[in-house]
Design an enzyme around this catalytic site. Structure first.
Site, PDB file in Angstrom:
ATOM      1  N   SER A   1       1.714  -7.209  -0.101  1.00 14.94           N
ATOM      2  CA  SER A   1       0.743  -7.545  -1.138  1.00 14.94           C
ATOM      3  C   SER A   1       1.457  -7.838  -2.445  1.00 14.94           C
ATOM      4  O   SER A   1       2.265  -8.755  -2.536  1.00 14.94           O
ATOM      5  CB  SER A   1      -0.282  -6.419  -1.259  1.00 14.94           C
TER       6      SER A   1
ATOM      7  N   GLU B   1      -7.671 -10.097   6.245  1.00 16.76           N
ATOM      8  CA  GLU B   1      -7.247  -9.545   4.962  1.00 16.76           C
ATOM      9  C   GLU B   1      -8.395  -8.895   4.180  1.00 16.76           C
ATOM     10  O   GLU B   1      -8.310  -7.759   3.733  1.00 16.76           O
ATOM     11  CB  GLU B   1      -6.639 -10.655   4.090  1.00 16.76           C
TER      12      GLU B   1
ATOM     13  N   HIS C   1      -5.891  -6.036   5.377  1.00 20.69           N
ATOM     14  CA  HIS C   1      -4.807  -6.005   4.405  1.00 20.69           C
ATOM     15  C   HIS C   1      -4.175  -4.617   4.376  1.00 20.69           C
ATOM     16  O   HIS C   1      -4.885  -3.623   4.236  1.00 20.69           O
ATOM     17  CB  HIS C   1      -5.409  -6.339   3.032  1.00 20.69           C
TER      18      HIS C   1
END
Length: 524
Positions: free
Chosen positions: A212, A331, A431
């Protein structure tokens, strides 16, 4: 990754970070004293845990508020390295010790001697540019290091206003502000270059990898001359930085933040004397560009960052660095909980309105929904919602970066993680799902992989690829089908799952759909 994604990520993975007291106790529990590692920066005493030597809380720098850090070394001095250092102050729910004095790194190694010369994997945490820490149990390096073939390093650095508040246009004393968090990472890499051999690492074979915001920080460093030559491979996990924050938008955000603090831009003296807690409280200032909490991120300051990382093309500096780019299949199932008001009660009458603000691009949402319904007639509104927001919002930056490197002939490989949550299947491959798979921390607090054979198989495939990539600049290994370099003709992509496989141009229809409109990096 946008500021809003950074804030909501905490709710999506609530409980990932252990409580501070428990975490700090665990860092020394069941550990025997280790031998001393004598490095140029000091003589470090760590712990020995299950055959792995761990060195926690090694200081690599020290900094005054809003100024660039300076290196710290204590040659010949015995230094205890048995507990994590404090994390950067931030808006998070954990009770971990935190301080502006947070420039610490951690090392796990199976063979701490200079002759070992093992490849080095240096991890940079996510949480956008405002939150996060490598004290998260999912990012501990003991399993990777226990394999015996790599040395693992994890790094904390300054975040949010402490690392990215852009003051340079308001006060020349703070010429480096706006990119201090990036410069912290550069300093950590310099420490690794100068000291990691003593811990068994090869300073000439360093891979940076990050999830990320960590991946975005890496993409940014690939365009920073100060970072040139400090790492030799790069892997980004759901984290991209196509463009940096423009200096005018960054200044507007600084002014909004100062107003929230009651500080005038003509006299920044009170900002230097203000308690840390007040600076953290003001992070909820409204962003004048995006709305929501004020965004912090790297700035095109024309000093440390003089052009965008991947616009108008891939920065030439990074083209010689082999790069691994990955994303997860679902995600936005991390940011947009199935139980949230945005998802509950989705139907064909309201899905377009609910998708619109989550796409983060200017595209007709009704048209998007119509296209999805024609192409996937069996899908539910919820499936359309998550796929469209993932492909239109979270995946676009990775596609652009991979395409630009392919156009330049740079070595690059792309993966997609399809292995989904085993504890809450509604979240799919959300995610952060790849973090425990790469680190092998399947049983860590916060992991949703489970520890069954399917998780171990998926973890082995992706972990072996990261290790092979660190060692040779190529992720191929005997346990996988051949993984081709990414090119524009076939777009070969490794799909990691219980049975990993290569697919050409997975989700090509979605890629072409959203390529009709420009991509704008959140925060720029």
């Amino acid at each position: 990754m946008s500021a809003a994604e950074g804030w909501t990520r905490r709710g999506a993975i609530a409980g990932v970070t252990a409580s501070g007291a428990a975490l700090w106790a665990a860092s020394a529990a069941n550990a025997a004293p280790a031998g001393i590692v004598r490095a140029p920066a000091g003589d470090f005493v760590g712990t020995r845990e299950g055959g792995v030597h761990a060195f926690r809380g090694i200081r690599y720098g020290r900094a005054e508020r809003f100024r660039a850090a300076v290196p710290v070394a204590q040659p010949g001095t015995r230094v205890a390295a048995q507990r994590f250092g404090p994390i950067c102050p931030q808006k998070s729910e954990s009770d971990e010790p935190r301080s502006e004095d947070c420039l610490f790194l951690n090392i796990w190694t199976a063979e701490p001697r200079a002759a070992a010369k093992k490849p080095v994997m240096l991890y940079i945490h996510g949480g956008a540019y405002s939150n996060g820490t490598v004290t998260d149990p999912q990012t501990h390096g003991h399993h990777l290091a226990a394999r015996g073939d790599v040395v693992v390093v994890t790094v904390n650095h300054r975040l949010n206003a402490f690392g990215y508040l852009y003051l340079a246009r308001l006060d020349p004393r703070f010429a480096d502000s706006g990119n201090l968090g990036q410069l912290d990472l550069v300093l950590a890499l310099q420490w690794v270059r100068d000291n990691i051999a003593a811990f068994g690492g090869d300073p000439n074979c360093v891979m940076v990898f990050g999830q990320s915001g960590g991946g975005a920080k890496i993409a940014t460093m690939m365009a920073m001359p100060a970072a040139k030559g400090l790492f030799h491979r790069a892997a980004t996990m759901s984290g991209q930085q196509v463009t940096a924050s423009g200096p005018l938008n960054a200044t507007a955000r600084t002014r909004a933040y100062l107003r929230r603090l009651g500080v005038t831009e003509t006299d920044l003296g009170p900002l230097l004397a203000m308690p840390t807690e007040r600076l953290v409280d003001a992070l909820d200032a409204t962003d004048p560009v995006l709305g929501g909490g004020v965004y912090f991120g790297p700035v095109l300051d024309m000093k440390w960052l003089t052009r965008h990382p991947f616009w108008p093309d891939a920065h030439p500096q990074g083209l010689a660095v082999p790069m691994l780019l990955g994303n997860t299949h679902d995600e936005t199932r991390a940011f947009l909980s199935p139980d949230s008001p945005k998802v509950r009660g989705l139907n064909w009458d309201n899905v377009a309105d609910r998708i619109a603000p989550e796409l983060r691009i200017d595209i007709l949402p009704e048209w998007v929904v119509t296209q999805y319904r024609e192409h996937f007639p069996d899908w539910t509104p919820t499936q359309v919602f998550y796929d469209a927001t993932t492909c239109g919002r979270s995946w676009r930056g990775q596609v652009i970066e991979a395409e630009e490197r392919a156009r330049a002939g740079a070595p690059g490989w792309v993966y997609q993680l399809d292995f989904g949550s085993r504890t809450d299947p509604r979240r799919g491959a959300f995610h952060t799902m790849d973090i425990p798979l790469v680190f092998g921390t399947l049983d860590a607090q916060g992991s949703q992989t489970g520890t069954a054979a399917d998780a171990r198989t998926a973890s082995a495939a992706i972990q072996e690829s990261f290790v092979a990539f660190t060692r040779a600049g190529d992720p191929n290994h005997a346990g996988l089908p051949h993984w081709p370099r990414y090119d524009l003709a076939t777009r070969g992509t490794m799909v990691f799952d219980t049975r990993s496989r290569v697919e050409n141009d997975p989700r090509g229809w979605q890629r072409e759909l959203f390529a009709r409109v420009p991509y704008i990096q959140p925060g720029t």
